[in-house]
Design a protein around this motif. Structure first.
Motif, PDB file in Angstrom:
ATOM      1  N   SER A 176       0.878  -1.166   0.000  1.00 25.04           N
ATOM      2  CA  SER A 176       0.000   0.000   0.000  1.00 25.04           C
ATOM      3  C   SER A 176       0.917   1.217   0.000  1.00 25.04           C
ATOM      4  N   PHE A 177       0.364   2.365  -0.312  1.00 24.50           N
ATOM      5  CA  PHE A 177       1.160   3.580  -0.405  1.00 24.50           C
ATOM      6  C   PHE A 177       0.808   4.528   0.728  1.00 24.50           C
ATOM      7  N   ALA A 178       1.775   4.744   1.629  1.00 25.44           N
ATOM      8  CA  ALA A 178       1.560   5.668   2.739  1.00 25.44           C
ATOM      9  C   ALA A 178       1.432   7.097   2.238  1.00 25.44           C
ATOM     10  N   THR A 179       2.086   7.394   1.105  1.00 26.44           N
ATOM     11  CA  THR A 179       1.999   8.719   0.496  1.00 26.44           C
ATOM     12  C   THR A 179       1.456   8.554  -0.924  1.00 26.44           C
ATOM     13  N   PRO A 180       0.128   8.529  -1.088  1.00 27.44           N
ATOM     14  CA  PRO A 180      -0.454   8.373  -2.432  1.00 27.44           C
ATOM     15  C   PRO A 180      -0.154   9.603  -3.287  1.00 27.44           C
ATOM     16  N   THR A 181      -0.057   9.383  -4.586  1.00 33.97           N
ATOM     17  CA  THR A 181       0.134  10.454  -5.557  1.00 33.97           C
ATOM     18  C   THR A 181      -0.741  10.124  -6.763  1.00 33.97           C
ATOM     19  N   ASP A 182      -0.622  10.909  -7.828  1.00 36.13           N
ATOM     20  CA  ASP A 182      -1.344  10.570  -9.056  1.00 36.13           C
ATOM     21  C   ASP A 182      -0.845   9.256  -9.632  1.00 36.13           C
ATOM     22  N   THR A 183       0.424   8.937  -9.367  1.00 31.67           N
ATOM     23  CA  THR A 183       1.007   7.686  -9.863  1.00 31.67           C
ATOM     24  C   THR A 183       0.725   6.526  -8.924  1.00 31.67           C
ATOM     25  N   PHE A 184       0.831   6.768  -7.620  1.00 26.19           N
ATOM     26  CA  PHE A 184       0.624   5.731  -6.613  1.00 26.19           C
ATOM     27  C   PHE A 184      -0.755   5.926  -5.980  1.00 26.19           C
ATOM     28  N   SER A 185      -1.714   5.141  -6.421  1.00 28.44           N
ATOM     29  CA  SER A 185      -3.092   5.297  -5.951  1.00 28.44           C
ATOM     30  C   SER A 185      -3.245   4.804  -4.521  1.00 28.44           C
ATOM     31  N   SER A 186      -4.193   5.387  -3.810  1.00 29.13           N
ATOM     32  CA  SER A 186      -4.481   4.938  -2.441  1.00 29.13           C
ATOM     33  C   SER A 186      -4.991   3.503  -2.428  1.00 29.13           C
ATOM     34  N   SER A 187      -5.478   3.005  -3.556  1.00 24.94           N
ATOM     35  CA  SER A 187      -5.934   1.615  -3.649  1.00 24.94           C
ATOM     36  C   SER A 187      -4.773   0.643  -3.826  1.00 24.94           C
ATOM     37  N   GLY A 188      -3.543   1.193  -4.041  1.00 21.84           N
ATOM     38  CA  GLY A 188      -2.374   0.345  -4.259  1.00 21.84           C
ATOM     39  C   GLY A 188      -2.024   0.162  -5.719  1.00 21.84           C
TER      40      GLY A 188
END
Length: 422
Positions: A176-188
């Protein structure tokens, strides 16, 4: 000597000799002018970081895997897009890591990075730490033709959809991504048109392998400002002693599986399009040894990949290594080995090859439990050990007697026999 993997040992060296015709000894002490940081210690520099720019001490970083023998082996980000431009492999994304069979990589981590050029910053997400949470530091499955194990970390949806699974060896942990971005979605999910950096980092902080990949480079090929090599340049210019390179895009597609086709039974229906970006030879250290045309093989050797099992470094000289581990997933157990007292962390012990005495490990278990299986292996084969019940839920196990190669020990608990029989 017992020490945890990733331990830094600092030392000094003095040479004393006698010159011909002189009774007075001559001496020379190792200085910074005679010693340089080995290349594989990137980006670690203990003298620069902790010596205040003045003090010097030679040092060695002890670890469970020889330099160059852990690498990012396979990456799956993109399959194809549908009419809504949704990625068919969005729920089958994974990164696979290769390490020698039986190696304990406690504390090693997998990082994903994005170079946000518009804001001149780099976003880093540590997506997995081996030996923490539910991600084991070791893996029993290995392949005799390569003597390697392959560790798979996938996005959350890969497990939910069953495209990757723990029970068949195609998944070892999820990210999972602790710091979501446009590239790294909060959904993983990783967005498939954006380049990302991936790092495999030892527990000591040494970066073992680092690459830049992309799902598809359709935009980048047409507009040079979006090419992944720009991310390579950003990472290498902004990060200390970085050595990223562009491994390639994961955008080669193969036809849907049909009865009687060459793709039937090759996992196409399981892993989206069924292809990935992966290493075919050597250790993935240049883009010339990566291929985007291979079949997805999470958890096993890549299609067409060649790894010589005899090339894996083994202990030499008079010393071997014993890796002492406890089953942290099952819990209820700690070990004492040398100076490491009542710990559930992995511990390395250096033994004389062919030792007559081996080394003792004392296990202590929680109330209502007893020592269960103690697996002792060398070269992928079970070897002998001696076990004594010391009472008060403590057990002494002696391992490594006569051993001539790396020994791996894994101890676990079970419910006390008295309780099982009631």
């Amino acid at each position: 000597m017992a020490t945890a993997p990733g331990t830094v040992v600092q030392y000094s060296l003095e040479v004393i000799w006698y010159q011909a015709g002189s009774g007075a000894p001559a001496t020379n002490v190792l200085t910074a002018a005679d010693w340089s940081t080995p290349d594989w210690y990137r980006p670690i520099d203990y003298n620069a970081d902790y010596g205040g720019g003045k003090a010097f001490s030679a040092y060695n970083i002890l670890d469970a895997v020889a330099p160059g023998w852990g690498w990012i082996n396979e990456v799956n980000i993109y399959g194809t897009h549908d009419s809504r431009y949704l990625n068919s492999d969005a729920d089958a994304q994974f990164v696979e890591v290769a390490v020698p069979a039986g190696a304990d990589i406690s504390g090693w981590s997998l990082r994903m990075l994005e170079a946000v050029t518009s804001r001149r910053l780099i976003v880093t997400n540590t997506v997995a730490v081996f030996g923490a949470g539910n991600l084991s530091a070791t893996k029993d499955t290995y392949y005799t033709q390569s003597n390697m194990s392959f560790r798979v970390v996938g996005n959350l949806n890969s497990r939910k959809t069953g495209k990757l699974a723990f029970d068949n060896g195609t998944l070892d942990g999820t990210w999972s991504f602790a710091t979501p971005t446009d590239t790294f979605s909060s959904s993983g999910e990783i967005f498939w048109t954006d380049p990302i950096g991936i790092q495999l980092v030892r527990s000591s902080g040494v970066v073992e392998h680092e690459i830049v990949v992309i799902g598809t480079n359709w935009y980048g090929e047409a507009m040079s400002e979006y090419h992944p090599t720009n991310s390579v340049a950003d990472f290498n210019s902004k990060m200390r002693n970085a050595a990223f390179f562009y491994a390639g895009p994961d955008d080669m597609q193969i036809p849907a599986a049909k009865t009687g086709s060459s793709y039937e039974g090759k996992g196409v229906s399981i892993y989206g399009t069924g292809t990935s970006l992966g290493v075919v030879s050597s250790h993935g250290e240049t883009n010339t040894v990566w291929s985007k045309t291979m079949r997805c093989t999470p958890g096993s050797v890549n299609e067409g990949q060649s790894i010589n099992p005899d090339d894996i470094p083994q202990p030499n000289g008079e010393t071997i290594v014993v890796y002492c581990n406890v089953d942290t997933a099952g819990g209820h157990i700690v070990q004492t080995v040398g100076d490491a007292v009542e710990t559930n962390a992995s511990v390395m012990v250096m033994l004389k090859r062919g030792s007559e005495n081996g080394t003792n490990i004392v296990y202590k278990v929680d109330p209502w439990y007893e020592l269960g299986r103690v697996g002792v292996t060398s070269g992928g084969k079970d070897i002998g050990h001696v076990r004594h019940d010391l009472g008060n839920r403590e057990y002494l196990v002696n391992v490594g007697v006569g051993a001539s190669n790396t020994v791996t020990v894994v101890a676990s608990t079970r419910v006390d026999e008295k309780l099982r029989n009631e």
